[in-house]
Structure formats: structure tokens, C-alpha cells
Design a protein around this motif. Structure first.
Motif, PDB file in Angstrom:
ATOM      1  N   UNK A 435       0.831  -1.215   0.000  1.00  0.00           N
ATOM      2  CA  UNK A 435       0.000   0.000   0.000  1.00  0.00           C
ATOM      3  C   UNK A 435       0.858   1.255   0.000  1.00  0.00           C
ATOM      4  N   UNK A 436       1.958   1.193   0.736  1.00  0.00           N
ATOM      5  CA  UNK A 436       2.852   2.341   0.783  1.00  0.00           C
ATOM      6  C   UNK A 436       3.444   2.633  -0.583  1.00  0.00           C
ATOM      7  N   UNK A 437       3.912   1.562  -1.234  1.00  0.00           N
ATOM      8  CA  UNK A 437       4.501   1.744  -2.560  1.00  0.00           C
ATOM      9  C   UNK A 437       3.448   2.241  -3.546  1.00  0.00           C
ATOM     10  N   UNK A 438       2.243   1.711  -3.415  1.00  0.00           N
ATOM     11  CA  UNK A 438       1.171   2.139  -4.319  1.00  0.00           C
ATOM     12  C   UNK A 438       0.856   3.627  -4.121  1.00  0.00           C
ATOM     13  N   UNK A 439       0.792   4.030  -2.856  1.00  0.00           N
ATOM     14  CA  UNK A 439       0.525   5.439  -2.574  1.00  0.00           C
ATOM     15  C   UNK A 439       1.646   6.337  -3.076  1.00  0.00           C
ATOM     16  N   UNK A 440       2.872   5.871  -2.907  1.00  0.00           N
ATOM     17  CA  UNK A 440       4.012   6.662  -3.391  1.00  0.00           C
ATOM     18  C   UNK A 440       3.961   6.825  -4.906  1.00  0.00           C
ATOM     19  N   UNK A 441       3.622   5.738  -5.578  1.00  0.00           N
ATOM     20  CA  UNK A 441       3.512   5.821  -7.029  1.00  0.00           C
ATOM     21  C   UNK A 441       2.387   6.784  -7.440  1.00  0.00           C
ATOM     22  N   UNK A 442       1.292   6.709  -6.725  1.00  0.00           N
ATOM     23  CA  UNK A 442       0.174   7.600  -7.034  1.00  0.00           C
ATOM     24  C   UNK A 442       0.579   9.061  -6.822  1.00  0.00           C
ATOM     25  N   UNK A 443       1.246   9.314  -5.714  1.00  0.00           N
ATOM     26  CA  UNK A 443       1.710  10.685  -5.453  1.00  0.00           C
ATOM     27  C   UNK A 443       2.712  11.140  -6.508  1.00  0.00           C
ATOM     28  N   UNK A 444       3.563  10.248  -6.888  1.00  0.00           N
ATOM     29  CA  UNK A 444       4.554  10.600  -7.902  1.00  0.00           C
ATOM     30  C   UNK A 444       3.877  10.976  -9.214  1.00  0.00           C
ATOM     31  N   UNK A 445       2.827  10.213  -9.582  1.00  0.00           N
ATOM     32  CA  UNK A 445       2.114  10.537 -10.814  1.00  0.00           C
ATOM     33  C   UNK A 445       1.390  11.883 -10.697  1.00  0.00           C
ATOM     34  N   UNK A 446       0.856  12.114  -9.525  1.00  0.00           N
ATOM     35  CA  UNK A 446       0.175  13.402  -9.339  1.00  0.00           C
ATOM     36  C   UNK A 446       1.160  14.569  -9.364  1.00  0.00           C
ATOM     37  N   UNK A 447       2.326  14.378  -8.713  1.00  0.00           N
ATOM     38  CA  UNK A 447       3.326  15.448  -8.692  1.00  0.00           C
ATOM     39  C   UNK A 447       3.856  15.757 -10.081  1.00  0.00           C
ATOM     40  N   UNK A 448       4.011  14.733 -10.868  1.00  0.00           N
ATOM     41  CA  UNK A 448       4.579  14.925 -12.207  1.00  0.00           C
ATOM     42  C   UNK A 448       3.507  15.098 -13.273  1.00  0.00           C
ATOM     43  N   UNK A 449       2.237  15.263 -12.822  1.00  0.00           N
ATOM     44  CA  UNK A 449       1.119  15.460 -13.764  1.00  0.00           C
ATOM     45  C   UNK A 449       1.005  14.319 -14.766  1.00  0.00           C
ATOM     46  N   UNK A 450       1.308  13.110 -14.297  1.00  0.00           N
ATOM     47  CA  UNK A 450       1.212  11.936 -15.160  1.00  0.00           C
ATOM     48  C   UNK A 450      -0.075  11.159 -14.912  1.00  0.00           C
ATOM     49  N   UNK A 451      -0.961  11.760 -14.120  1.00  0.00           N
ATOM     50  CA  UNK A 451      -2.252  11.107 -13.870  1.00  0.00           C
ATOM     51  C   UNK A 451      -3.343  12.008 -14.428  1.00  0.00           C
TER      52      UNK A 451
END
Length: 615
Positions: A435-451
Motif C-alpha cells: 500500500x505504501x509503494x502504491x501510494x508513493x507511485x500515485x503521489x509521484x504521478x500526481x506530482x509529475x502530472x502523469x495522472x
């Protein structure tokens, strides 16, 4: 215009005040004095007539009491004696005197021309009153020749019996002539007094206005920057003290201006040597102050005559919002002004805006502080990429560990009870790390506007009902009541359903975790008045959050109670993810909480139509 300003001078005003004071005083004195003189002359004139009437009544009483029918010769003689006395006694005053018997008939008169009145009855009201023994009978009359006269009628008594009356009418022309002469004398005196007062007033006003004119000239010189002149002090009176105070003020003003110029030089020196760029603009956005570092950061030669919107490549609306204090910092990308220019570097500038407020005038300008944050942004970007890469690399081995743990849980080990407990721990930790890794990936996509957002029309009420349904089992376990409230007329919204579901799941899950058994949770959606935003709130009656933690509650990995959050399976990224998703939608999120009372999390989303236009 010159004449108009002349009459507005202090000297003329002072003279006019003096004249008005003298005029008012003389008028008050004159009214009182003339009224007193007139009353005194009138009283003296009346008393004189009364005295002579009294003398005549005493003299005529025996004659009027005699019986004319018994002694005819004696009566005739008595009448002639009365006429002689009346004519001789009142001949000087020019008054008409009549002696009347008890029937009101004229017995004697002082005027030769009125001898025909003898024997006739005087029907005057005053005579009738006198014959009734009423002594106070006097009045002023105006005859046919428009002459003011005084009329007196007194009873003639003998042994308390009315035997006749005395009737006197005298002209008052001499009295009023005397009053008119007094008026003329007083008027002449008033004119002379006003003339002397005017001359003295000019002289006195001149002594006051001369020092004031000197002060005015000195003030004009000070306004032009000439501080060497001094106002002469001509005395120790108020004007003299004013002159001394003005000279002292001039010296202090000169010192203050010197200090101000020195401070300005210091300020310019500080601005010139600052590592940050500074640009100041007036209320119209015109640049008025800048330093050398700002020119370097903006890659321009000068800011003179530039608009702040052109200099920072901002829209008028955005600048207005910044001047009003809505959003004080802004990141702008810096590049070479001319593509062919050498030495031009690309970078990122952080611009901090501070409105300039002046009392009673509101915002009168804006100060923009420019900082080169290129290196900081590069480091931040590297950190984001590192988190994304590490999370991606860790996910595969973590999944393998989870598979082996499940195999062990199926009975691979001989000691079943111990192995089951170990396998359970491994599984829980593995799932938490996933879950932690999933959340980190989600945040990373949001930070980089990749979502990217995949907006679609969504029924708000249905979306909130489904959230409550997904957590119905957990709600029943803790006996928590859930309520969904949606404003009437609020039906659909244009949003990314999956991501907003994730926001709601995070918020609702937190509400269940930190709400005690038997509590309540409310899901509310409404549209505030005069707003194009959708406001969704999750309110619980849980344990709440201390005030000291509210400011950092949306920070990544921040937990209020670290041990309890970890035991409940939290990663510390739920609220951060929710904030990033809401921000990507163009909305805001806020949290209000009271310790041991509950927490309310509210996020707003713009109501858009299909195509991204405002609703």
C-alpha cells in the motif's frame, strides 16, 4: 480675483470684527440710553401736568361746589375767576385746560378760541371716569393735525364728594424733538467711534499680520528646500513663541530630511547588493523601483516604463489576485529573451508578492521578490523521481514475499500454530508495504502530472451512497451511523469519478478508524450561495486532532499518533493524496477539528460542464 483675496486677509477680517463689536456695543447702549431718556422725559412731562391739574382742582373745588342758581352774581364771578386762573396758569405750556362741573359741562377753558365750549358737555371717556372719582386717567392721543398730545383727566373733590373735573390736553412735540436731538447726537458719536476704531483696528491688525506674513514667506522657502532662513522673533507673545517654534521645526525638518536621505541611500545600497531581485510597482502596475539582481534574473536591461504584467508574463486578472493577497507566491519559468542571444539560461523563479497598503487608501502598490529556485526545483524533481523508481523496483520482490507467505500459511511448515502466526505477520507487513509503494507511485504521478483526469458526468448523490455502502461492514462492526445529505437541485458534476472515489474512501476510512463505537459520520454535498463550486464534507464524531497538528496534517507521512496509525494500517499518505487529487481538479481541501469532539474535512470542486467550461 485680487480684490476677492484682499477681503479674505486676516487684517481686513480683524478690522471688520473690531467695527462690528463697536457697532453692536453702541447700538445696545443707544437703545438703552435713548429709551431711558425718553421714559424719563415722558414721566417728567406727565408729572408736571398732574401737579398743575392737582393745583387747579384744589383751587376750583370751592367754586364748583357753590350753588349758581341761588347766587347768580357770585357764580358768574366765580366762573370768570376760574377762566382767568386757567388762562394765566397754563399759558406758557400751550396746553388746553378745561374745568368741568359735576355734570361734565365746561365751566372754564384756557384757550381763547374755545370759549364757545363753555356750558357744553365734554363727552370724553376720561372725563366720565374722572367724574366717577377715578383719578388715574391719562393717555396719548394724536389729533387731526397729526400732533401727539398727552391727555389727563382728574376729579375735583370737596369733602370726599366729586364736584367736577379738570381736563388737560398738552402737546408732546417738544419732548420728541428733544429725543430726536439725542438720537442725532448719538448717531454722530457712533460714526466718530467707528472711524476711530477702524484706524486703530488697521494699526493693531498690522502688528499681528506682519509676523504672520513673515512666517508665510519662511514656510514657502522651506517648501522649496531652503532651510537657512530664520523667522525674526519680535516678542515673547503668542506670535513670538510661534516664530520660535517654527524656527525649531525648520531645524528638525532639515535634520529629518538628512536622515531620510541617508536611509534612502542605505536602502538603495541594500537593494543593489541583495541576492534576491526586488521589483516594486504602483497601483496601476507600473514598475517604479528595481535592483540590479532583478535585471539579472529577468534578463532585461532596464525596468523603466515597464508594466509588471509584461515583465513577469502575467495576466491582468492574475496580477489583481496577487495584489489582493490571493496566492502570494508564483513560480515562473525563465528563459532567454532572445532565442539567438548568447548566455541566456533557462531556470525557475519563485516570485513572492506583497501588497503595499496605505492607511485610508487601501492597496497602493505591489512588491515582488524574485528568487532563483532552479537548483531547488531540480533537487525536488530528483527526489520525486527517486521515490518513483524505488517504489517501482520494490513492488516485485514484495509481491513475491507475499506469495511465499501465503504458501507458508497453507501448511508448508510443520509447526502449524507458530507458522500461521508468523505468516500472518508477514502478510500484514507485506500488504502495508505494498500500500505504501502504491501510494508513493500515485503521489509521484500526481506530482509529475502523469495522472490525467478522466472527467465524466457523475451523479453526486449516487456517488456518496456508494461510498457509504462500501464501508457498511466496518460501520456495522463499530455500530457507527452514517448519513448522506445532498442539497436539492444538486444532481450531477463533471469530475474524475475514480480519483474522487479514492479521496472519499480515504476520508471515510479515516473517519471510521478514529470514531468510537456508536458514533456518527455525515457525508454532505452542497453548492454554496453565489459560487460555482461543489463542496463535499465528511464529518465524524471521533477523537479529533490537536490544534498543534492541524497545520501539518496534510504533509506526507505525517501522523498525529504514529503508533496507533501504524497499527491501523495507515501509511500517512491518504490526506496528501486526497489534497493532490483535489488540487488537480482545481479545488481546495480544508480540515477543521476539535479534540474529543470530531473532525470535518471539506473539499471543493469546480462545477464544470462537458468540455471543461464553468457550469
Amino acid at each position: 480675483m485680487k480684490g476677492k483675496s484682499f477681503f479674505h486677509t486676516i487684517q481686513v477680517k480683524l478690522v471688520i470684527i473690531y467695527l462690528l463689536l463697536i457697532l453692536v456695543a453702541m447700538q445696545l447702549i443707544g437703545v438703552y440710553f435713548i429709551s431711558t431718556v425718553k421714559n424719563s422725559l415722558n414721566d417728567s412731562f406727565t408729572n408736571n401736568l398732574k401737579e398743575q391739574a392737582d393745583i387747579l382742582s384744589k383751587f376750583a373745588a370751592p367754586s364748583l361746589a357753590a350753588k349758581p342758581d341761588t347766587e347768580g352774581d357770585s357764580a358768574e364771578s366765580t366762573t370768570e375767576d376760574l377762566s382767568l386762573v386757567v388762562r394765566n396758569l397754563f399759558s406758557i405750556s400751550g396746553a388746553e385746560v378745561q374745568v368741568l362741573d359735576s355734570n361734565g359741562k365746561v365751566v372754564a377753558t384756557s384757550l381763547q378760541g374755545h370759549q364757545s365750549y363753555i356750558g357744553k358737555k365734554n363727552k370724553s371717556l376720561a372725563v366720565s371716569r374722572a367724574l366717577q372719582n377715578i383719578s388715574d386717567n391719562e393717555e396719548e392721543i394724536i389729533d387731526e393735525d397729526n400732533t401727539r398730545k398727552k391727555m389727563i383727566a382728574q376729579p375735583v373733590t370737596l369733602n370726599d364728594k366729586v364736584v367736577g373735573a379738570v381736563y388737560v390736553v398738552a402737546s408732546m412735540n417738544e419732548l420728541y424733538d428733544t429725543v430726536n436731538r439725542v438720537n442725532q447726537i448719538f448717531f454722530s458719536g457712533t460714526l466718530i467711534a467707528l472711524g476711530l476704531t477702524g484706524v486703530l483696528g488697521i494699526l493693531l491688525a498690522h502688528t499681528i499680520t506682519n509676523p504672520i506674513q513673515g512666517l508665510t514667506k519662511q514656510a514657502e522657502a522651506v517648501a522649496e528646500g531652503k532651510f537657512e532662513m530664520q523667522v525674526p522673533v519680535l516678542g515673547d507673545d503668542e506670535i513670538g513663541r510661534l516664530s520660535m517654534a517654527f524656527n525649531d521645526m525648520t531645524i528638525r525638518l532639515k535634520d529629518a530630511l538628512s536622515v531620510n536621505e541617508e536611509e534612502n541611500e542605505k536602502l538603495m545600497s541594500i537593494l543593489s547588493n541583495m541576492s534576491d531581485g526586488v521589483v516594486a510597482a504602483d497601483e496601476h502596475g507600473q514598475v517604479i523601483v528595481w535592483n540590479r539582481r532583478a535585471l539579472e534574473l529577468l534578463d532585461v536591461r532596464t525596468c523603466e516604463g515597464c508594466q509588471l504584467t509584461e515583465l513577469l508574463d502575467l495576466s491582468e486578472q492574475k496580477l489583481q489576485e496577487l495584489q489582493e493577497g490571493r496566492g502570494q507566491t508564483l513560480l515562473i519559468e525563465r528563459g532567454p529573451r532572445e532565442p539567438e542571444a548568447d548566455g541566456g539560461e533557462e531556470g525557475i523563479l519563485r516570485v513572492t508578492f506583497t501588497p503595499i497598503h496605505r492607511r485610508d487608501k487601501g492597496t497602493t502598490g505591489t512588491i515582488a521578490v524574485l528568487q532563483d529556485v532552479t537548483e531547488q526545483e531540480k533537487l525536488e524533481q530528483s527526489r520525486r523521481e527517486f521515490v518513483a523508481n524505488v517504489s517501482h523496483e520494490l513492488r516485485t520482490p514484495l509481491t513475491t514475499i507475499k506469495s511465499y507467505a501465503e504458501a507458508l500459511n497453507d501448511g508448508a511448515l510443520e509447526e502449524r500454530e507458530l507458522s500461521e502466526r508468523f505468516v500472518g505477520v508477514i502478510r500484514n507487513e507485506t500488504e502495508r508495504m505494498i500500500r505504501l509503494v502504491t501510494d508513493l507511485l500515485h503521489l509521484s504521478r500526481l506530482d509529475s502530472n502523469q495522472a490525467p483526469l478522466r472527467r465524466r458526468q457523475t451523479n453526486v448523490h449516487e456517488m456518496l451512497d456508494e461510498v457509504a455502502d462500501r464501508f457498511s461492514f466496518q460501520l456495522r462492526q463499530k455500530s457507527i451511523k452514517a448519513a448522506v445529505r445532498v442539497d436539492r437541485g444538486l444532481k450531477a458534476a463533471w469530475l474524475d469519478r475514480d480519483q474522487i472515489d479514492q479521496v472519499l474512501d480515504n476520508l471515510f476510512s479515516n473517519a471510521i478508524k478514529y470514531t468510537l463505537d456508536g458514533g456518527t459520520i455525515e457525508l454532505t454535498a452542497k453548492k454554496p450561495a453565489d459560487s460555482d463550486m461543489l463542496a463535499i464534507s465528511v464529518k465524524d464524531t471521533g477523537i479529533g486532532i490537536p490544534k498543534k497538528d492541524l497545520i501539518r496534517i496534510f504533509d506526507r507521512f505525517y501522523r498525529v499518533d504514529k503508533a496507533r496509525s501504524r497499527n491501523m494500517g495507515g501509511t500517512g499518505l491518504g490526506l496528501s493524496i486526497a489534497r493532490e487529487i483535489v488540487k488537480a481538479h482545481g479545488g481546495t481541501i480544508s480540515l477543521h477539528s476539535e479534540l474529543n469532539e470530531g473532525t470535518t474535512v471539506t473539499f471543493t470542486l469546480p462545477l464544470l460542464r462537458e468540455g471543461g467550461e464553468p457550469a
